[in-house]
Design a protein around this motif. Structure first.
Motif: not given
Lengths: 179, 670
Positions: A11-17, A46-47, A130, A132, B42, B174, B178, B181-182, B185, B188, B203, B207, B565
């Motif tokens: 859940i924490d890694l999903c940015i809803g993109c 969250t998404y 994905c 992330t 991606r 986000a 996009v 973000m990787k 993270f 992090r 968004q 996070k 988005l």
């Protein structure tokens, strides 16, 4: 070998993109009304991204009068479109709203975990897309993680069908909203 | 099935390299290019929808013309007919006024491919004409960066992964970046903290480890307050300040006399605890990556705010090698000859140069032109009647113009009001070179499929038009129309570009994108000299900070119109895969505003001010500041109808101040 492949969703890694959702369409070229994977807002921050959960006890499989559903040795639930009459019983039976009615073909279709890709050694399109790493895939028969949980608030009741998905829940964050 | 290597030309940080899978001349799917170090195999949602973009039922297939303008009475015409109408007008204006100053263009970021500078090249080839200068997006920030650092700075965004603290001021990757973000993270996962400072609970804010909500336009005040705490607690980098900065004593004096933490807390809306926590993090965590978003510069305080954040980053000792740095933008184009953009036209007997007008005041300045007035306008890679501002001025301008030609893929709002619309190709239909304004990869874009119906690229149009023009009037244009796209590409890959990107020939790019070498402008160069900029009085945002709407407030809401988005401004609105974001205006308002104006979720409302009004659907956002409303950018019902750009007269050119507009809302009355 019998196994149960399933999704692992962080859940924490999903940015809803929605890259997963549209990558699925790109791979499968589904018509507009048919969404095999859907990203939705779970809470304010969250998404959730879900497709077919390839349940251990799939309701679609149980209710289909044509026996169009099969479960592969790796746990993927498939629908044989040649057998589907488009009656829609599976659509109402699935707790996750997964089977999709295709108004052009008058048949039901759904995520098949990109088995044609998997059979060639590629990841499902959603996981590949994905960026992330929020969506992953594991053999849930021997997946073990202390932090993973089988359901989260907002996810439909999973006791009936035992969906093949596990979650890493969100961590608490600090916010300073305006004074 | 064949596989081609393409590169996304959208106005986006990521400039992704992609692969297209072609069967019988048709793209059946796309994927990210695994050889690109930034997007790493991606794409984003819009990228994965490219098959729908190329084969879109609304895509323009043929040149069309309407008469009268705006009637919608479109007729298909041949390219020859279109060219001959355009050429007749150019030649007639030349005879009428004795020059081409009555001819001009408006072009910006609809396609970032280097060969799309063919529009500028084509107009240059006529000799002196009327051209837009400036940049709606990045001028304020570039000026602020240059006054702090003395030069542009560009760090590899992939290196954000090494940071221990990432502070994002006014950016929402986000949604808009996009693929960054990787890296955030990953940092992090190694223990870094992510801080997001933004008026909007975006968004990305959702996070963040720490989200700090700030009143719009007050970021600079917040940065100076943190700087003050660092100075008062001696938590700054004295050695760096002594050796590599100028104006330190003056800055310290400014902070000690002008910055009051309690007042800043009130103005910014950030609690003292929040300010202290930020100061603590900036003083402790290295490397610290400070990312200055483009959102910050969309208001009159933009330049001051960015200077202040630069200063904080310097003071905290984050600018030296290995300690972090400031991320803003990468000016990749400055390495290239940009031969089309810089094409030298023929000399005119008594006019030395083209007539330049500020792109941020294009319509306003264009109407004022005389001797000669502007009479012919060419619009390409742009949709000003959705994305510019001050539409009343545009309407006046259009009224004065004798011929308006728009090149586009879709019937945009601008195209609807043009005389002739010429169909443009997608990036799958022509070769091109793509560089990013964020990362440092150079990508080649191969032609993967033939042009869709009769569509043409900006370059092909320039070639055809100039050739025919010269047939009618020898030597009118000096555009080298015989050069093929590949010739222009080869000319961009100069010996210095080859060295900079480790290339022997452009052909190597067919095997994958190349990364720019790091020597030039390397991060934290020891020769860097940082200048502490003393701010002008930062305009107070008191109207936002009072947080109560008085009955006499005529336009109580600050209007913010961020990127969505599934769109790039007005692009992508016709793709059904992306239609979960409907092409309709949504106004987000606070619970306070909804209650005060008796507006409920989903209700049709009017957003208005003295400039205009639009209809929008209300959405209640409980995290919005009370006096801020958000409206998305929609092609056919643009919120920009209520926006008028006012430049900050103190500081010269700026980015377009899209976020300075104030508006009111009410229930819709038919």
């Amino acid at each position: 070998m019998v196994k149960q492949m399933g999704f692992v969703f962080n859940i924490d890694l999903c940015i809803g993109c929605k890259a997963c959702e549209i990558a699925c369409r790109n791979e499968n070229q589904t018509v507009s009304a048919v969404k095999w994977r859907k990203v939705s807002k779970l809470t304010d921050d969250t998404y959730l991204s879900i497709s077919c959960n390839h349940c251990s006890s799939p309701e679609c499989f149980r209710v289909c009068p044509e026996n169009a559903f099969t479960k592969r040795g790796d746990g993927i639930v498939q629908i044989n479109s040649n057998l589907c009459t488009g009656c829609g019983l599976c659509i109402s039976a699935c707790p996750f709203g997964v089977p999709q009615y295709d108004p052009e073909l008058h048949k039901v279709s759904k995520c098949q975990m990109c088995y044609p890709r998997q059979d060639k050694g590629f990841l499902p399109a959603c996981i590949e897309a994905c960026s992330t790493g929020a969506i992953g895939m594991e053999n849930l028969d021997n997946f073990c993680s202390r932090e993973a949980v089988s359901t989260i608030p907002g996810f439909p009741d999973s006791r009936l069908t035992n969906p093949s998905i596990v979650f890493y829940p969100a961590k608490k964050r600090k916010r300073y909203f305006l004074n | 099935m064949e596989i081609y290597r393409n590169a996304c030309p959208r106005n986006c940080f990521a400039s992704c390299s992609m692969l297209s899978y072609v069967n019988n001349g048709e793209i059946i799917k796309v994927s990210g290019d695994p050889k690109h170090g930034f997007n790493q195999g991606r794409l984003c949602a819009k990228g994965y929808a490219f098959t729908q973009y190329v084969y879109n039922p609304y895509r323009l297939k043929y040149p069309i013309m309407q008469s009268p303008r705006g009637s919608g009475n479109w007729k298909r015409i041949t390219w020859d007919k279109a060219y001959s109408i355009i050429i007749d007008k150019i030649l007639e204006l030349n005879v009428r006024y004795g020059s081409n100053l009555a001819c001009g263009y408006n072009k910006f970021s609809g396609n970032l491919g280097l060969l799309h500078y063919a529009v500028e090249g084509m107009f240059n080839s006529f000799g002196p004409h009327t051209k837009p200068v400036g940049n709606p997006c990045l001028i304020s920030g570039e000026q602020a960066i240059k006054s702090s650092f003395g030069q542009t700075v560009s760090l590899m965004p992939e290196k954000m992964v090494d940071a221990n603290l990432i502070v994002i001021w006014g950016a929402n990757p986000a949604v808009t970046n996009v693929h960054q973000m990787k890296f955030i993270f990953k940092a992090r996962q190694k223990g870094a903290k992510l801080v997001v400072i933004d008026p909007i609970f975006t968004q990305t804010a959702a996070k963040a480890d720490i989200y700090i909500q700030v009143n719009p336009g007050t970021d600079g005040l917040l940065a100076h307050a943190i700087a003050k705490i660092l100075i008062d607690s001696s938590l700054y980098d004295q050695e760096f300040i002594d050796n590599q900065t100028t104006n330190w004593i003056e800055y310290r004096q400014y902070v000690s006399t002008e910055v009051n933490i309690t007042e800043v807390s009130q103005e910014t809306g950030v609690s003292i605890e929040g300010i202290n926590e930020l100061a603590h993090l900036y003083s402790l965590s290295k490397p610290c990556a400070t990312w200055i978003g483009f959102g910050i510069q969309r208001n009159k305080n933009g330049r001051e705010n960015i200077s202040a954040i630069n200063t904080l980053a310097a003071l905290a000792g984050t600018l030296q090698k290995g300690k972090g740095g400031v991320y803003y933008a990468h000016n990749g184009l400055e390495d290239f000859p940009a031969n089309l953009l810089n094409h030298q036209g023929p000399k005119h007997s008594n006019i030395n140069t083209s007539r330049e007008i500020n792109i941020n005041k294009f319509a306003e300045e264009a109407i004022k032109l005389s001797e000669p007035p502007l009479k012919f306008l060419w619009i390409a890679s742009r949709n000003p009647l959705s994305q510019d501002h001050d539409f009343k001025k545009w309407e006046l301008l259009f009224h004065e113009l004798e011929l308006i030609v728009t090149v586009d893929l879709f019937m945009t709002r601008t195209a609807e009001l043009s005389d002739i619309v010429l169909p443009a190709t997608t990036h799958f239909e022509d070769p091109d070179l793509i560089i990013s304004y964020w990362h440092q990869w150079l990508s080649y874009n191969e032609q993967a499929i033939p042009a869709y119906f009769e569509s043409k690229s900006d370059l092909q149009i320039a070639r055809d038009l100039t050739k025919k023009l010269n047939e009618c009037s020898p030597n009118f244009s000096n555009f080298p129309h015989e050069l093929e796209p590949i010739d222009w590409i080869e000319r961009e890959i100069t010996p210095s570009i080859k060295e900079l990107y480790s290339l022997k020939s452009y052909k190597q790019l067919l095997d994958g994108p190349h990364l720019r070498n790091e020597e030039k402008h390397s991060e934290g160069s020891s020769s860097m000299n940082f200048h502490f900029v003393i701010p002008n009085k930062i305009a107070s945002s008191s109207e936002a900070s009072t947080n109560v709407i008085e009955d006499q407030d005529s336009n109580p809401f600050k209007l913010i119109t961020p990127q969505s988005l599934l769109r790039i401004h007005s692009q992508y609105g016709t793709l059904s895969w992306l239609s979960s974001e409907k092409d309709e205006a949504i106004v987000e308002l606070s619970e306070y505003a909804a209650e005060k104006y008796w507006i409920s979720e989903g209700e049709k409302v009017e957003v208005y001010n003295q400039n205009g009004r639009i209809a929008a659907t209300a959405k209640i956002n409980r995290y919005l500041p009370k006096k801020v409303i958000l409206v998305n950018q929609v092609g056919k019902n643009p919120i920009n109808q209520v926006i008028v750009h006012e430049e900050n007269s103190n500081i010269g050119k700026s980015s377009a101040n899209f976020y300075d507009s104030s508006v009111n809302i009410r229930k819709w009355r038919d």
